[in-house]
Design a protein around this motif. Structure first.
Motif, PDB file in Angstrom:
ATOM      1  N   SER A 109       0.845  -1.203   0.000  1.00 56.83           N
ATOM      2  CA  SER A 109       0.000   0.000   0.000  1.00 56.83           C
ATOM      3  C   SER A 109       0.884   1.259   0.000  1.00 56.83           C
ATOM      4  CB  SER A 109      -0.906  -0.002   1.233  1.00 56.83           C
ATOM      5  OG  SER A 109      -0.110   0.040   2.385  1.00 56.83           O
ATOM      6  N   ALA A 110       0.277   2.350  -0.458  1.00 55.31           N
ATOM      7  CA  ALA A 110       1.035   3.609  -0.573  1.00 55.31           C
ATOM      8  C   ALA A 110       1.611   4.033   0.775  1.00 55.31           C
ATOM      9  CB  ALA A 110       0.127   4.698  -1.136  1.00 55.31           C
ATOM     10  N   SER A 111       0.862   3.771   1.857  1.00 55.35           N
ATOM     11  CA  SER A 111       1.310   4.233   3.176  1.00 55.35           C
ATOM     12  C   SER A 111       2.684   3.680   3.549  1.00 55.35           C
ATOM     13  CB  SER A 111       0.285   3.853   4.245  1.00 55.35           C
ATOM     14  OG  SER A 111       0.054   2.466   4.225  1.00 55.35           O
ATOM     15  N   THR A 112       3.025   2.510   3.000  1.00 55.27           N
ATOM     16  CA  THR A 112       4.323   1.896   3.296  1.00 55.27           C
ATOM     17  C   THR A 112       5.462   2.829   2.900  1.00 55.27           C
ATOM     18  OG1 THR A 112       3.234  -0.096   2.512  1.00 55.27           O
ATOM     19  CG2 THR A 112       5.572  -0.302   3.009  1.00 55.27           C
ATOM     20  N   TYR A 113       5.214   3.652   1.901  1.00 58.33           N
ATOM     21  CA  TYR A 113       6.274   4.498   1.351  1.00 58.33           C
ATOM     22  C   TYR A 113       6.329   5.883   1.983  1.00 58.33           C
ATOM     23  CZ  TYR A 113       6.464   0.787  -2.064  1.00 58.33           C
ATOM     24  OH  TYR A 113       6.586  -0.438  -2.654  1.00 58.33           O
ATOM     25  N   VAL A 114       5.441   6.143   2.938  1.00 56.12           N
ATOM     26  CA  VAL A 114       5.505   7.435   3.641  1.00 56.12           C
ATOM     27  C   VAL A 114       6.769   7.466   4.492  1.00 56.12           C
ATOM     28  CG1 VAL A 114       4.447   8.776   5.517  1.00 56.12           C
ATOM     29  CG2 VAL A 114       3.049   7.973   3.603  1.00 56.12           C
ATOM     30  N   ASP A 115       7.507   8.575   4.378  1.00 59.07           N
ATOM     31  CA  ASP A 115       8.800   8.685   5.049  1.00 59.07           C
ATOM     32  C   ASP A 115       8.707   9.762   6.140  1.00 59.07           C
ATOM     33  OD1 ASP A 115      11.423   9.384   5.751  1.00 59.07           O
ATOM     34  OD2 ASP A 115      12.201   8.844   3.773  1.00 59.07           O
ATOM     35  N   GLU A 116       8.740   9.300   7.387  1.00 58.43           N
ATOM     36  CA  GLU A 116       8.565  10.221   8.531  1.00 58.43           C
ATOM     37  C   GLU A 116       9.611  11.333   8.525  1.00 58.43           C
ATOM     38  OE1 GLU A 116       8.110   8.327  12.400  1.00 58.43           O
ATOM     39  OE2 GLU A 116       9.268   9.955  13.321  1.00 58.43           O
ATOM     40  N   LYS A 117      10.860  10.952   8.245  1.00 57.96           N
ATOM     41  CA  LYS A 117      11.951  11.920   8.307  1.00 57.96           C
ATOM     42  C   LYS A 117      11.814  12.983   7.205  1.00 57.96           C
ATOM     43  CE  LYS A 117      16.832  11.616   8.938  1.00 57.96           C
ATOM     44  NZ  LYS A 117      17.972  10.761   8.716  1.00 57.96           N
ATOM     45  N   ARG A 118      11.447  12.519   6.021  1.00 62.93           N
ATOM     46  CA  ARG A 118      11.309  13.450   4.884  1.00 62.93           C
ATOM     47  C   ARG A 118      10.200  14.470   5.159  1.00 62.93           C
ATOM     48  NH1 ARG A 118      10.412  10.055  -0.283  1.00 62.93           N
ATOM     49  NH2 ARG A 118       8.351   9.764   0.637  1.00 62.93           N
ATOM     50  N   LEU A 119       9.092  13.967   5.691  1.00 68.10           N
ATOM     51  CA  LEU A 119       7.970  14.858   6.033  1.00 68.10           C
ATOM     52  C   LEU A 119       8.413  15.872   7.088  1.00 68.10           C
ATOM     53  CD1 LEU A 119       4.976  15.701   5.981  1.00 68.10           C
ATOM     54  CD2 LEU A 119       4.496  13.817   7.561  1.00 68.10           C
ATOM     55  N   SER A 175       6.203  11.287  14.598  1.00 68.34           N
ATOM     56  CA  SER A 175       5.580   9.981  14.337  1.00 68.34           C
ATOM     57  C   SER A 175       4.066  10.131  14.191  1.00 68.34           C
ATOM     58  CB  SER A 175       5.954   8.966  15.418  1.00 68.34           C
ATOM     59  OG  SER A 175       5.407   9.341  16.642  1.00 68.34           O
ATOM     60  N   ASP A 176       3.455  11.020  14.958  1.00 70.97           N
ATOM     61  CA  ASP A 176       2.013  11.250  14.785  1.00 70.97           C
ATOM     62  C   ASP A 176       1.730  11.906  13.433  1.00 70.97           C
ATOM     63  OD1 ASP A 176       1.354  10.115  17.192  1.00 70.97           O
ATOM     64  OD2 ASP A 176       1.053  12.009  18.258  1.00 70.97           O
ATOM     65  N   LEU A 177       2.594  12.836  13.041  1.00 70.34           N
ATOM     66  CA  LEU A 177       2.410  13.490  11.736  1.00 70.34           C
ATOM     67  C   LEU A 177       2.515  12.460  10.612  1.00 70.34           C
ATOM     68  CD1 LEU A 177       4.634  16.617  12.493  1.00 70.34           C
ATOM     69  CD2 LEU A 177       2.144  16.659  12.209  1.00 70.34           C
ATOM     70  N   ALA A 178       3.500  11.570  10.732  1.00 71.75           N
ATOM     71  CA  ALA A 178       3.677  10.535   9.699  1.00 71.75           C
ATOM     72  C   ALA A 178       2.477   9.578   9.688  1.00 71.75           C
ATOM     73  CB  ALA A 178       4.967   9.770   9.946  1.00 71.75           C
ATOM     74  N   ALA A 179       1.927   9.291  10.870  1.00 77.12           N
ATOM     75  CA  ALA A 179       0.750   8.405  10.918  1.00 77.12           C
ATOM     76  C   ALA A 179      -0.414   9.033  10.155  1.00 77.12           C
ATOM     77  CB  ALA A 179       0.362   8.136  12.376  1.00 77.12           C
ATOM     78  N   GLY A 180      -0.604  10.335  10.340  1.00 76.84           N
ATOM     79  CA  GLY A 180      -1.666  11.030   9.608  1.00 76.84           C
ATOM     80  C   GLY A 180      -1.421  10.979   8.105  1.00 76.84           C
ATOM     81  N   ALA A 181      -0.150  11.145   7.710  1.00 71.13           N
ATOM     82  CA  ALA A 181       0.193  11.104   6.276  1.00 71.13           C
ATOM     83  C   ALA A 181      -0.022   9.699   5.718  1.00 71.13           C
ATOM     84  CB  ALA A 181       1.637  11.557   6.073  1.00 71.13           C
ATOM     85  N   ARG A 182       0.223   8.669   6.534  1.00 75.41           N
ATOM     86  CA  ARG A 182      -0.002   7.284   6.063  1.00 75.41           C
ATOM     87  C   ARG A 182      -1.483   7.044   5.805  1.00 75.41           C
ATOM     88  NH1 ARG A 182       3.829   5.968  10.203  1.00 75.41           N
ATOM     89  NH2 ARG A 182       5.807   5.922   9.095  1.00 75.41           N
ATOM     90  N   VAL A 183      -2.311   7.484   6.749  1.00 69.69           N
ATOM     91  CA  VAL A 183      -3.759   7.326   6.549  1.00 69.69           C
ATOM     92  C   VAL A 183      -4.172   8.074   5.282  1.00 69.69           C
ATOM     93  CG1 VAL A 183      -6.041   7.875   7.507  1.00 69.69           C
ATOM     94  CG2 VAL A 183      -4.236   6.979   9.006  1.00 69.69           C
ATOM     95  N   LEU A 184      -3.660   9.284   5.128  1.00 67.51           N
ATOM     96  CA  LEU A 184      -4.011  10.085   3.952  1.00 67.51           C
ATOM     97  C   LEU A 184      -3.568   9.391   2.659  1.00 67.51           C
ATOM     98  CD1 LEU A 184      -5.158  12.770   2.835  1.00 67.51           C
ATOM     99  CD2 LEU A 184      -2.849  13.720   3.017  1.00 67.51           C
ATOM    100  N   ALA A 185      -2.340   8.829   2.665  1.00 69.52           N
ATOM    101  CA  ALA A 185      -1.826   8.165   1.452  1.00 69.52           C
ATOM    102  C   ALA A 185      -2.756   7.027   1.043  1.00 69.52           C
ATOM    103  CB  ALA A 185      -0.414   7.647   1.704  1.00 69.52           C
ATOM    104  N   ASP A 186      -3.209   6.254   2.015  1.00 68.04           N
ATOM    105  CA  ASP A 186      -4.076   5.110   1.659  1.00 68.04           C
ATOM    106  C   ASP A 186      -5.467   5.583   1.226  1.00 68.04           C
ATOM    107  OD1 ASP A 186      -2.060   3.384   2.013  1.00 68.04           O
ATOM    108  OD2 ASP A 186      -2.701   2.623   3.977  1.00 68.04           O
ATOM    109  N   VAL A 187      -5.975   6.623   1.867  1.00 64.89           N
ATOM    110  CA  VAL A 187      -7.307   7.136   1.468  1.00 64.89           C
ATOM    111  C   VAL A 187      -7.217   7.725   0.053  1.00 64.89           C
ATOM    112  CG1 VAL A 187      -9.050   8.897   1.954  1.00 64.89           C
ATOM    113  CG2 VAL A 187      -8.087   7.553   3.839  1.00 64.89           C
TER     114      VAL A 187
END
Ligand code: HGY
Ligand code: MN
Ligand code: MN
Length: 411
Positions: free
Chosen positions: A2-12, A393-405
């Motif tokens: 899934s797209a969320s796998t590719y979300v990068d916490e550090k980059r964000l 980590s919370d910001l990245a979690a939000g971005a992961r949910v967004l990526a999958d949606v």
């Protein structure tokens, strides 16, 4: 994968830190008010990052900035995701900008997943969400959605009498390579990630808020006119002191709006006294009113009391109350909420439904397409201040949910 796998916490986190340097304040916050040089610099930075991913920028007549990841079906209405880059005068590093950069991170993740979306995804930075320089806020999204007229919005002036039109022309000049796009094109869906701006998710140990809706809000400006006079020579009988009348109005309004449950939100955030000289009786006062309530009937009834209360306390002065915006409470459609909830479930993120008591651009998109919002925790609920904080980590979690949606909506 899934797209969320590719979300990068550090980059964000790095992109958020880079944006936070644009308009950084001494105390760790951000002052990047709408259509300022700092706002323009933030927009240029976003366009530059977009170029590295091959995203196509465009800007509409009210200054909303878009970056497009082209889908296979170029004729299909795009999915939009973003928030705003402008801030309050002493704003934090996350309000708004997180939603824009979470959308950017989600698009980068979708690209990395190797899946070509069927419909285009537009990352969007709405013009003037905060409404601190030009009132009211959410101008860009309201004009986009057809809720506010373009010409009247361009004519709004700031306290230095600079119009939206003039300020926008300067921003436009610094983005002159960005092509114009038609205003208010059709959209298939909108998803906005945002910090909660309240303490509930953190207090309950949750990571994701599935936003159920947005409470209603009415905003007003009040103009009180008296007469300038000498502080030493004018008698009480002669004076028409606009400040004393305005104070009486504000106190009477605060008393009338006060409820034991603390649900009514009544704020006078701006209070301008003229001529503001120690030895001159004040000749005029302009003040703002921000009124919010989750029950639209109560909001309507309370808002309608404002003008009569002001008139009753004007005394020897005159008063004029002008309503700037009126937005009732809204509920996001359940199928859109389910997309957010299910993405959080699949990612094993603790979540719950939550009402947004702050306003967001999603309010106006809700009128034109199925819309949803994703909240992440705000430390101690602090916001609209320089100490706003959310962990990476919370910001990245939000971005992961967004990526999958976004993948579900666009692929
Ligand atoms: O005022 C609001 O609710 C938003 O933060 N602009
Ligand atoms: Mn915001
Ligand atoms: Mn805000």
């Amino acid at each position: 994968m899934s797209a969320s796998t590719y979300v990068d916490e550090k980059r964000l986190a790095q992109r958020l830190a880079a944006m936070a340097r644009i308009g950084a304040t001494e105390n760790g916050g951000v002052n990047r008010q709408a259509l300022s040089a700092e706002d323009a610099a933030a927009q240029r930075q976003l366009v530059q990052w977009g170029e590295t991913l091959g995203l196509k920028p465009s800007i509409d007549a009210i200054g909303n900035l878009f970056l497009r990841l082209e889908g296979a079906d170029t004729g299909a209405p795009p999915v939009l995701s973003g928030s705003h880059l402008d801030s309050q005068p002493t704003g934090g590093k996350f309000d708004g900008v997180f939603g824009v950069l979470a959308a950017f991170e989600a698009v980068e993740a979708i690209l990395a997943s190797g899946v070509k979306p069927r419909v285009s995804i537009d990352i969007v930075a709405w013009m003037n969400e905060e409404g601190s320089r030009f009132a009211p806020g959410m101008m860009g999204s309201a004009v986009f959605a057809g809720n506010r007229a373009l010409d009247a919005t361009l004519a709004v002036v700031d306290k230095h009498n600079v119009s939206v039109k003039q300020a926008l022309a300067e921003v436009r000049e610094s983005l002159r390579d960005v092509p114009e796009r038609a205003l208010g094109e059709r959209v298939s869906a909108y998803v906005e990630a945002h910090i909660e701006q309240g303490p509930h998710l953190e207090n309950e140990g949750l990571t994701i808020g599935v936003v159920s809706g947005i409470q209603g809000k009415r905003t007003f400006t009040v103009r009180v006119d008296g007469e300038a006079a000498h502080a030493g020579t004018s008698t009480r009988a002669e004076r028409r002191d606009a400040l004393l009348a305005a104070i009486a109005m504000v106190q009477a309004l605060a008393d009338a709006m006060r409820d034991d449950e603390d649900i009514v939100k009544f704020t006078v955030g701006r209070f301008d006294v003229k001529p503001s000289a120690p030895s001159v009786v004040p000749s005029s006062v302009d003040f703002s009113i921000d009124l919010r309530h989750p029950d639209s009937d109560v909001l309507l009834a309370l808002g309608d009391r404002i003008a009569p209360i002001c008139e009753a306390h004007a005394g020897v002065c005159t008063v004029r109350v002008t309503e700037l915006s009126s937005a009732m409470s809204l509920d996001f459609p359940e199928p859109m909420r389910a997309l957010v909830r299910n993405a959080a479930l699949r990612l094993d993120l603790r979540h719950r439904d939550i009402l947004s008591t702050a306003g967001h651009d999603a309010r106006y998109l809700h009128y034109v397409c199925p819309s949803a919002m994703i909240f992440v925790p705000s430390h101690l609920g602090r916001t609209h201040c320089e100490t706003e904080y959310t962990s990476s980590s919370d910001l990245a979690a939000g971005a992961r949910v967004l990526a999958d949606v976004l993948s579900e909506l666009a692929v």
